[in-house]
Design an enzyme around this catalytic site. Structure first.
Site, PDB file in Angstrom:
ATOM      1  CD  GLU A  13     -13.880  -4.914  -4.519  1.00 56.41           C
ATOM      2  OE1 GLU A  13     -13.086  -5.103  -5.034  1.00 56.41           O
ATOM      3  OE2 GLU A  13     -14.242  -3.384  -4.478  1.00 56.41           O
ATOM      4  NE  ARG A  65      -6.546   4.587   4.846  1.00 58.43           N
ATOM      5  CZ  ARG A  65      -5.416   5.693   4.866  1.00 58.43           C
ATOM      6  NH1 ARG A  65      -5.513   6.469   3.930  1.00 58.43           N
ATOM      7  NH2 ARG A  65      -4.606   5.499   5.818  1.00 58.43           N
ATOM      8  CE  LYS A  78      -7.710  -1.242   4.404  1.00 57.23           C
ATOM      9  NZ  LYS A  78      -6.152  -1.042   4.365  1.00 57.23           N
ATOM     10  CB  CYS A 106      -4.587   3.585   0.023  1.00 58.02           C
ATOM     11  SG  CYS A 106      -4.837   3.349   1.721  1.00 58.02           S
ATOM     12  CE1 TYR A 131      -0.903  -5.435  14.057  1.00 55.80           C
ATOM     13  CE2 TYR A 131      -3.314  -5.455  14.388  1.00 55.80           C
ATOM     14  CZ  TYR A 131      -2.071  -5.085  13.808  1.00 55.80           C
ATOM     15  OH  TYR A 131      -2.240  -4.300  12.571  1.00 55.80           O
ATOM     16  CB  SER A 158      -4.958  -1.639  15.027  1.00 51.28           C
ATOM     17  OG  SER A 158      -5.417  -0.857  14.420  1.00 51.28           O
ATOM     18  CB  CYS A 163      -1.070  -0.042   1.182  1.00 50.01           C
ATOM     19  SG  CYS A 163      -2.207   1.161   1.140  1.00 50.01           S
ATOM     20  CE  LYS A 183      -7.082  -3.741   7.430  1.00 47.81           C
ATOM     21  NZ  LYS A 183      -6.198  -3.184   6.820  1.00 47.81           N
ATOM     22  CB  CYS A 223      -1.427   4.842   3.165  1.00 46.39           C
ATOM     23  SG  CYS A 223      -1.588   3.266   4.208  1.00 46.39           S
TER      24      CYS A 223
HETATM   25  C1  PBG Z   1      -2.875   0.107   4.995  1.00 49.88           C
HETATM   26  C2  PBG Z   1      -3.362  -0.671   5.768  1.00 49.88           C
HETATM   27  C3  PBG Z   1      -4.113  -0.304   6.951  1.00 49.88           C
HETATM   28  C4  PBG Z   1      -4.380  -1.299   7.726  1.00 49.88           C
HETATM   29  C5  PBG Z   1      -3.429  -2.456   7.166  1.00 49.88           C
HETATM   30  N1  PBG Z   1      -3.151  -1.970   6.029  1.00 49.88           N
HETATM   31  C6  PBG Z   1      -4.623   0.961   7.233  1.00 49.88           C
HETATM   32  C7  PBG Z   1      -5.715   1.806   6.756  1.00 49.88           C
HETATM   33  O1  PBG Z   1      -6.334   1.326   5.587  1.00 49.88           O
HETATM   34  O2  PBG Z   1      -6.054   2.526   6.825  1.00 49.88           O
HETATM   35  C8  PBG Z   1      -5.188  -1.384   9.182  1.00 49.88           C
HETATM   36  C9  PBG Z   1      -4.586  -2.812   9.940  1.00 49.88           C
HETATM   37  C10 PBG Z   1      -5.128  -2.580  11.408  1.00 49.88           C
HETATM   38  O3  PBG Z   1      -5.848  -1.672  11.934  1.00 49.88           O
HETATM   39  O4  PBG Z   1      -4.584  -3.210  12.209  1.00 49.88           O
HETATM   40  N2  PBG Z   1      -3.814   0.615   3.832  1.00 49.88           N
END
Ligand code: PBG
Length: 330
Positions: A238, A222, A200, A135, A318, A279, A125, A253, A127
């Site tokens: 998708e 986003r 996603k 991104c 994690y 996260s 990515c 995700k 970003c």
């Molecule tokens: C990059 C990306 C993101 C995450 C994984 N790859 C952040 C986003 O899309 O803003 C999020 C992973 C997480 O929150 O643990 N595009």
């Protein structure tokens, strides 16, 4: 008068009577082999930075990552997903194509140290590498698709060259799986797999990650490329596109607010399904544990078990390191 006796022919509790029985009839398994630990990689050497919004998770330089992964591997965690946290950010995202960048360096070190014992996945990515934090590339206020895809494909080749087993495009641009596949094949990396972040969603649960990776967008959000949480048919679309374009694994995700999507994707996918326990989902559990209102082992097992039950083959999480270290899983 006999009605209740008829009902009591059925006693589901019989199968819950003791631990052994519960083990025998359990419908799913949750094992360390299902887990992928996420890691944040910083440039340089000999450094570890704790991430306050993600208790228990740190950013590591490549050399410091090795012993961490070595311990996880000994505990049964066979796969990692790497995210770069670069020093250099610019509109062209040049850092994403730096063969000497923090992630390619970490991949080389990990693959040299552990070979095929460890499966190395890398996020693809722009970003973390763009100064605006989107991104893809920006024209005016718009995140443009096709030129972003071209650079993402080059980034994937840099990571494949370094030895990544999987590249994981998380950008949500259209057509990137096919572009990456063709670009990898043309460059001789036909053995590198693609784990596609297919469904996603634009999510509030990425907050701690953006803090950890320094990748918050400096303007806007986003939602013009990540999916709207109200939609599920679109997730199938998708996924089907990514399968047609050559994805080896598809991903949903985040995970917890999207268990129905994981299930629906499971039903249509002909390849393994991954779910990303992101996260914000991790931080909610850890902060609750810290506040003394949750028991970590029980909550982690229920969260990860629920994602498995929904239909995920793999879970990027994690929690993997700790769950494996504490022996919570077989
Ligand atoms: C990059 C990306 C993101 C995450 C994984 N790859 C952040 C986003 O899309 O803003 C999020 C992973 C997480 O929150 O643990 N595009």
């Amino acid at each position: 008068m006999n009605d209740y006796r008829l009902d009591l022919i059925h006693r589901p509790r019989r199968l819950r009577a003791n631990e052994n029985l519960r083990e025998i009839v359990a419908e799913i398994d949750l094992r360390t082999r299902h887990l992928v630990q996420g890691h944040f990689v910083i440039p340089g050497s000999s450094e570890q930075q704790e991430i306050s919004s993600m208790p228990g998770v740190s950013r590591y330089t490549a050399d410091r990552l090795i012993p961490v992964v070595e311990r996880d591997l000994a505990n049964g965690v066979r796969a990692v997903m790497l995210f770069g946290v670069p020093d250099v950010k610019n509109p062209q995202a040049t850092g994403a194509l730096d063969a000497d960048g923090e992630v390619p360096n970490a991949v080389r070190l990990l693959k040299t140290a552990f070979g095929d014992e460890l499966t190395v996945m890398t996020d693809v990515c722009l970003c973390p590498y763009t100064d605006h934090g989107h991104c893809g590339f920006i024209e005016g206020e718009e995140v443009v698709n096709d030129s972003s895809v071209a650079t993402l494909a080059q980034m994937a080749a840099v990571l494949a060259e370094a030895g990544a087993d999987f590249v994981g495009p998380s950008d949500m641009m259209d057509g990137r799986i096919s572009e990456i596949r063709h670009h990898l094949d043309d460059a001789g990396f036909e053995r590198t797999s693609i784990i596609a972040y297919s469904a996603k969603y634009a999510s509030a649960f990425y907050g701690p990650f953006r803090d950890a990776a320094g990748s918050s967008p400096s303007f806007g959000d986003r939602r013009s490329y990540q999916m709207d949480f109200r939609n599920s048919r679109e997730a199938i679309r998708e996924v089907l596109l990514d399968l047609e374009e050559g994805a080896d694994v598809v991903m949903v995700k985040p995970a917890l607010a999207y268990l129905d999507i994981i299930r629906a994707v499971r039903e249509v996918s002909t390849v393994p399904v991954a779910a990303y326990n992101v996260s914000g989902e991790y931080a909610m559990v850890q902060l609750a544990v810290r506040e003394g209102i949750a028991e970590e082992r029980a909550m982690v097992l229920e969260v990860l078990g629920g994602i498995r039950r929904a239909g995920a083959d793999l879970i990027i999480t994690y929690h993997a390191s700790r769950a494996a270290a504490e022996g919570w899983l077989s």
